[in-house]
Design a protein around this motif. Structure first.
Motif, PDB file in Angstrom:
ATOM      1  N   VAL A  94       0.843  -1.200   0.000  1.00 21.12           N
ATOM      2  CA  VAL A  94       0.000   0.000   0.000  1.00 21.12           C
ATOM      3  C   VAL A  94       0.878   1.249   0.000  1.00 21.12           C
ATOM      4  O   VAL A  94       0.639   2.199  -0.755  1.00 21.12           O
ATOM      5  CB  VAL A  94      -0.971  -0.003   1.211  1.00 21.12           C
ATOM      6  CG1 VAL A  94      -1.674   1.343   1.361  1.00 21.12           C
ATOM      7  CG2 VAL A  94      -1.988  -1.130   1.072  1.00 21.12           C
ATOM      8  N   LEU A  95       1.906   1.254   0.850  1.00 16.82           N
ATOM      9  CA  LEU A  95       2.817   2.402   0.902  1.00 16.82           C
ATOM     10  C   LEU A  95       3.571   2.573  -0.415  1.00 16.82           C
ATOM     11  O   LEU A  95       3.763   3.697  -0.887  1.00 16.82           O
ATOM     12  CB  LEU A  95       3.813   2.239   2.052  1.00 16.82           C
ATOM     13  CG  LEU A  95       3.244   2.380   3.459  1.00 16.82           C
ATOM     14  CD1 LEU A  95       4.254   1.927   4.503  1.00 16.82           C
ATOM     15  CD2 LEU A  95       2.798   3.820   3.715  1.00 16.82           C
ATOM     16  N   GLU A  96       3.959   1.470  -1.009  1.00 12.97           N
ATOM     17  CA  GLU A  96       4.689   1.547  -2.280  1.00 12.97           C
ATOM     18  C   GLU A  96       3.767   1.994  -3.410  1.00 12.97           C
ATOM     19  O   GLU A  96       4.149   2.828  -4.240  1.00 12.97           O
ATOM     20  CB  GLU A  96       5.337   0.195  -2.597  1.00 12.97           C
ATOM     21  CG  GLU A  96       6.438   0.309  -3.614  1.00 12.97           C
ATOM     22  CD  GLU A  96       7.394  -0.870  -3.612  1.00 12.97           C
ATOM     23  OE1 GLU A  96       8.377  -0.789  -4.366  1.00 12.97           O
ATOM     24  OE2 GLU A  96       7.183  -1.856  -2.879  1.00 12.97           O
ATOM     25  N   ASP A  97       2.543   1.482  -3.433  1.00 16.81           N
ATOM     26  CA  ASP A  97       1.574   1.899  -4.454  1.00 16.81           C
ATOM     27  C   ASP A  97       1.262   3.390  -4.346  1.00 16.81           C
ATOM     28  O   ASP A  97       1.003   4.050  -5.352  1.00 16.81           O
ATOM     29  CB  ASP A  97       0.280   1.090  -4.352  1.00 16.81           C
ATOM     30  CG  ASP A  97       0.449  -0.358  -4.784  1.00 16.81           C
ATOM     31  OD1 ASP A  97       1.480  -0.686  -5.412  1.00 16.81           O
ATOM     32  OD2 ASP A  97      -0.454  -1.176  -4.473  1.00 16.81           O
ATOM     33  N   ALA A  98       1.284   3.911  -3.133  1.00 17.24           N
ATOM     34  CA  ALA A  98       1.039   5.342  -2.916  1.00 17.24           C
ATOM     35  C   ALA A  98       2.278   6.173  -3.247  1.00 17.24           C
ATOM     36  O   ALA A  98       2.214   7.402  -3.262  1.00 17.24           O
ATOM     37  CB  ALA A  98       0.617   5.591  -1.466  1.00 17.24           C
ATOM     38  N   GLY A  99       3.397   5.505  -3.486  1.00 19.16           N
ATOM     39  CA  GLY A  99       4.626   6.201  -3.817  1.00 19.16           C
ATOM     40  C   GLY A  99       5.388   6.717  -2.611  1.00 19.16           C
ATOM     41  O   GLY A  99       6.365   7.457  -2.752  1.00 19.16           O
TER      42      GLY A  99
ATOM     43  N   ARG B 295      15.124  -7.674   0.799  1.00 16.99           N
ATOM     44  CA  ARG B 295      14.397  -6.574   0.182  1.00 16.99           C
ATOM     45  C   ARG B 295      14.525  -5.402   1.144  1.00 16.99           C
ATOM     46  O   ARG B 295      14.217  -5.512   2.321  1.00 16.99           O
ATOM     47  CB  ARG B 295      12.945  -6.954  -0.037  1.00 16.99           C
ATOM     48  CG  ARG B 295      12.193  -5.888  -0.789  1.00 16.99           C
ATOM     49  CD  ARG B 295      11.004  -6.474  -1.497  1.00 16.99           C
ATOM     50  NE  ARG B 295      10.755  -6.320  -2.895  1.00 16.99           N
ATOM     51  CZ  ARG B 295      11.571  -6.092  -3.915  1.00 16.99           C
ATOM     52  NH1 ARG B 295      12.821  -5.946  -3.740  1.00 16.99           N
ATOM     53  NH2 ARG B 295      11.155  -6.001  -5.140  1.00 16.99           N
ATOM     54  N   VAL B 296      15.010  -4.271   0.634  1.00 16.57           N
ATOM     55  CA  VAL B 296      15.253  -3.082   1.452  1.00 16.57           C
ATOM     56  C   VAL B 296      14.298  -1.980   1.012  1.00 16.57           C
ATOM     57  O   VAL B 296      14.115  -1.741  -0.186  1.00 16.57           O
ATOM     58  CB  VAL B 296      16.723  -2.615   1.317  1.00 16.57           C
ATOM     59  CG1 VAL B 296      16.962  -1.336   2.091  1.00 16.57           C
ATOM     60  CG2 VAL B 296      17.661  -3.715   1.784  1.00 16.57           C
ATOM     61  N   CYS B 297      13.692  -1.337   1.994  1.00 12.92           N
ATOM     62  CA  CYS B 297      12.759  -0.253   1.725  1.00 12.92           C
ATOM     63  C   CYS B 297      13.361   1.081   2.152  1.00 12.92           C
ATOM     64  O   CYS B 297      14.152   1.141   3.090  1.00 12.92           O
ATOM     65  CB  CYS B 297      11.454  -0.463   2.504  1.00 12.92           C
ATOM     66  SG  CYS B 297      10.565  -1.940   2.027  1.00 12.92           S
TER      67      CYS B 297
END
Length: 114
Positions: free
Chosen positions: A54-59, A70-72
């Protein structure tokens, strides 16, 4: 970066959840592995990764492979969009309050002169 209603809606919708806000707060200290981000939460990893999606889809965050992890990291540009939107609305509200205060002072002054 200019914003539109759907960007703002998606941004604040993503930030409405306390788990996602905690992730953003953690990432404000710097990039982190998904496993590190998931540690404080009492949920299965697939459920947690849905929050990240969700956070990634929101940019708001970006993720990349680093070896086997996997690093955010935060996308500061999108956070700036939300900050700018809030600041613009705050300025509008402050202008209205300042006009109200001036009007009330004028009313009080006129009343005391009667």
């Amino acid at each position: 970066m200019p914003y539109n209603d759907s960007v703002i809606e998606t941004t604040f919708s993503a930030l409405a959840d306390p788990t996602r806000r905690a992730v953003v707060q953690t990432l404000s200290n710097g990039p982190a592995a998904v496993s590190h981000l998931a540690q404080p939460f009492d949920m299965a990893l697939p459920s947690f990764t849905q929050h990240l999606a969700v956070l990634e889809d929101a940019g708001l965050i970006e993720s990349r492979r680093q070896g086997r992890m996997r690093v955010c990291s935060l996308n500061l540009e999108m956070l700036s969009v939300a900050e700018d939107w809030l600041a613009a609305h705050r300025r509008q509200a402050e202008k209205r309050l300042n006009r109200l205060e001036a009007h009330l002072k004028q009313q009080k002054k006129e009343k005391s002169n009667e």
